[in-house]
Design a protein around this motif. Structure first.
Motif, PDB file in Angstrom:
ATOM      1  N   UNK A  32       0.764  -1.094  -0.036  1.00 15.99           N
ATOM      2  CA  UNK A  32       0.122   0.017  -0.051  1.00 15.99           C
ATOM      3  C   UNK A  32       0.713   1.261  -0.025  1.00 15.99           C
ATOM      4  N   UNK A  33       0.157   2.355  -0.651  1.00 16.33           N
ATOM      5  CA  UNK A  33       0.909   3.630  -0.638  1.00 16.33           C
ATOM      6  C   UNK A  33      -0.276   4.707  -0.432  1.00 16.33           C
ATOM      7  N   UNK A  34      -0.027   5.504   0.455  1.00 13.71           N
ATOM      8  CA  UNK A  34      -1.029   6.795   0.453  1.00 13.71           C
ATOM      9  C   UNK A  34      -1.185   7.278  -0.628  1.00 13.71           C
ATOM     10  N   UNK A  35      -2.402   7.666  -0.940  1.00  7.56           N
ATOM     11  CA  UNK A  35      -2.847   8.596  -1.980  1.00  7.56           C
ATOM     12  C   UNK A  35      -3.371  10.067  -1.821  1.00  7.56           C
ATOM     13  N   UNK A  36      -3.590  10.932  -2.635  1.00  9.31           N
ATOM     14  CA  UNK A  36      -4.235  12.312  -2.131  1.00  9.31           C
ATOM     15  C   UNK A  36      -5.518  12.256  -2.715  1.00  9.31           C
ATOM     16  N   UNK A  37      -6.465  11.287  -3.137  1.00 11.79           N
ATOM     17  CA  UNK A  37      -7.677  11.210  -3.568  1.00 11.79           C
ATOM     18  C   UNK A  37      -8.462  11.079  -2.407  1.00 11.79           C
ATOM     19  N   UNK A  38      -9.791  11.269  -2.549  1.00  8.59           N
ATOM     20  CA  UNK A  38     -10.630  11.155  -1.540  1.00  8.59           C
ATOM     21  C   UNK A  38     -11.180   9.901  -1.330  1.00  8.59           C
ATOM     22  N   UNK A  39     -10.581   8.725  -1.639  1.00 11.18           N
ATOM     23  CA  UNK A  39     -11.067   7.304  -1.685  1.00 11.18           C
ATOM     24  C   UNK A  39      -9.743   6.550  -2.067  1.00 11.18           C
ATOM     25  N   UNK A  40      -9.972   5.161  -1.496  1.00 12.45           N
ATOM     26  CA  UNK A  40      -9.098   3.989  -1.729  1.00 12.45           C
ATOM     27  C   UNK A  40      -9.012   3.547  -3.152  1.00 12.45           C
ATOM     28  N   UNK A  41      -7.946   3.069  -3.593  1.00 10.10           N
ATOM     29  CA  UNK A  41      -7.924   2.254  -4.908  1.00 10.10           C
ATOM     30  C   UNK A  41      -7.585   0.772  -4.619  1.00 10.10           C
ATOM     31  N   UNK A  42      -7.991  -0.018  -5.338  1.00 10.87           N
ATOM     32  CA  UNK A  42      -7.613  -1.419  -5.303  1.00 10.87           C
ATOM     33  C   UNK A  42      -7.035  -2.210  -6.535  1.00 10.87           C
ATOM     34  N   UNK A  43      -6.282  -3.136  -6.565  1.00  4.54           N
ATOM     35  CA  UNK A  43      -5.815  -4.064  -7.492  1.00  4.54           C
ATOM     36  C   UNK A  43      -5.570  -5.377  -7.057  1.00  4.54           C
ATOM     37  N   UNK A  44      -5.502  -6.428  -7.718  1.00  8.52           N
ATOM     38  CA  UNK A  44      -5.192  -7.714  -7.402  1.00  8.52           C
ATOM     39  C   UNK A  44      -4.007  -8.229  -8.440  1.00  8.52           C
ATOM     40  N   UNK A  45      -3.174  -8.872  -8.260  1.00  6.20           N
ATOM     41  CA  UNK A  45      -2.268  -9.425  -9.108  1.00  6.20           C
ATOM     42  C   UNK A  45      -2.386 -11.073  -8.951  1.00  6.20           C
ATOM     43  N   UNK A  46      -2.986 -11.778  -9.966  1.00  5.10           N
ATOM     44  CA  UNK A  46      -3.204 -13.121  -9.742  1.00  5.10           C
ATOM     45  C   UNK A  46      -2.424 -13.979 -11.036  1.00  5.10           C
ATOM     46  N   UNK A  47      -1.340 -14.549 -10.507  1.00  2.00           N
ATOM     47  CA  UNK A  47      -0.735 -15.361 -11.570  1.00  2.00           C
ATOM     48  C   UNK A  47      -1.307 -16.633 -12.440  1.00  2.00           C
ATOM     49  N   UNK A  48      -0.466 -16.937 -13.327  1.00  2.00           N
ATOM     50  CA  UNK A  48      -0.983 -18.304 -13.820  1.00  2.00           C
ATOM     51  C   UNK A  48      -0.640 -19.455 -12.886  1.00  2.00           C
ATOM     52  N   UNK A  49       0.331 -19.210 -12.197  1.00  2.00           N
ATOM     53  CA  UNK A  49       0.754 -20.475 -11.019  1.00  2.00           C
ATOM     54  C   UNK A  49      -0.342 -20.585 -10.103  1.00  2.00           C
ATOM     55  N   UNK A  50      -1.228 -19.365  -9.748  1.00  2.00           N
ATOM     56  CA  UNK A  50      -2.140 -19.397  -8.789  1.00  2.00           C
ATOM     57  C   UNK A  50      -3.374 -19.940  -9.221  1.00  2.00           C
ATOM     58  N   UNK A  51      -3.786 -19.855 -10.423  1.00  2.00           N
ATOM     59  CA  UNK A  51      -5.190 -20.137 -10.934  1.00  2.00           C
ATOM     60  C   UNK A  51      -4.999 -20.995 -12.147  1.00  2.00           C
ATOM     61  N   UNK A  52      -5.893 -22.075 -12.395  1.00  2.00           N
ATOM     62  CA  UNK A  52      -5.935 -22.719 -13.515  1.00  2.00           C
ATOM     63  C   UNK A  52      -6.048 -22.176 -14.851  1.00  2.00           C
ATOM     64  N   UNK A  53      -7.054 -21.404 -14.976  1.00  2.00           N
ATOM     65  CA  UNK A  53      -7.206 -20.593 -16.308  1.00  2.00           C
ATOM     66  C   UNK A  53      -8.050 -19.230 -16.145  1.00  2.00           C
ATOM     67  N   UNK A  54      -8.262 -18.618 -17.105  1.00  2.00           N
ATOM     68  CA  UNK A  54      -8.737 -17.058 -17.038  1.00  2.00           C
ATOM     69  C   UNK A  54     -10.222 -17.000 -16.483  1.00  2.00           C
ATOM     70  N   UNK A  55     -10.807 -18.101 -16.565  1.00  2.00           N
ATOM     71  CA  UNK A  55     -12.428 -17.826 -16.101  1.00  2.00           C
ATOM     72  C   UNK A  55     -12.146 -17.793 -14.500  1.00  2.00           C
ATOM     73  N   UNK A  56     -11.295 -18.797 -14.099  1.00  2.00           N
ATOM     74  CA  UNK A  56     -11.181 -18.843 -12.358  1.00  2.00           C
ATOM     75  C   UNK A  56     -10.393 -17.449 -12.019  1.00  2.00           C
ATOM     76  N   UNK A  57      -9.485 -16.851 -12.762  1.00  2.00           N
ATOM     77  CA  UNK A  57      -8.727 -15.826 -12.430  1.00  2.00           C
ATOM     78  C   UNK A  57      -9.894 -14.407 -12.299  1.00  2.00           C
ATOM     79  N   UNK A  58     -10.801 -14.430 -13.368  1.00  2.00           N
ATOM     80  CA  UNK A  58     -11.563 -13.370 -13.318  1.00  2.00           C
ATOM     81  C   UNK A  58     -12.561 -13.625 -12.277  1.00  2.00           C
ATOM     82  N   UNK A  59     -13.004 -14.847 -12.002  1.00  2.00           N
ATOM     83  CA  UNK A  59     -13.935 -15.013 -10.697  1.00  2.00           C
ATOM     84  C   UNK A  59     -13.334 -14.604  -9.437  1.00  2.00           C
TER      85      UNK A  59
END
Length: 115
Positions: A32-59
């Motif tokens: 995490x890094x502090x930002x100057x916006x009036x809200x939080x922003x999120x993201x997730x990094x899921x690799x191919x080793x964590x999930x079998x296919x794109x459908x499950x990654x999107x889920x």
């Protein structure tokens, strides 16, 4: 799913990963890094080793955004938050145990961050 203004773009994700302070759980690392916006922003990094296919990654990505939507209005300080799944962890969205472990790790990290 949260609106796009609450999601980080690829360039911003790289910035958070480069400069961010990490929090750890069993299967996921949250930077995490502090930002100057009036809200939080999120993201997730899921690799191919964590999930079998794109459908499950999107889920899992959609499940992550559903969980983070509860934390949009936490007011103490605003952050850009990126969760990265560790290489050793495997997630199977169709199995309840795996999905609960994923959700518990995300909730644990967000609660720890919001303290």
């Amino acid at each position: 799913m949260i609106p796009k203004k609450y999601r980080l773009r690829e360039r911003e994700v790289a910035k958070v990963l480069r400069k961010g302070k990490p929090f750890f759980s069993h299967n996921i690392v949250a930077n995490f890094v502090p930002n100057k916006l009036p809200h939080h922003r999120f993201a997730i990094v899921l690799g191919a080793k964590n999930v079998i296919n794109n459908v499950e990654r999107n889920t899992l990505r959609r499940r992550y955004y559903d969980i983070t939507s509860q934390y949009l209005d936490e007011i103490d300080q605003w952050f850009d938050i990126v969760c990265v799944c560790k290489k050793k962890s495997k997630f199977f969205p169709k199995q309840d145990e795996s999905l609960k472990a994923f959700q518990n790790d995300i909730r644990f990290l967000l609660k720890k961050l919001m303290e």
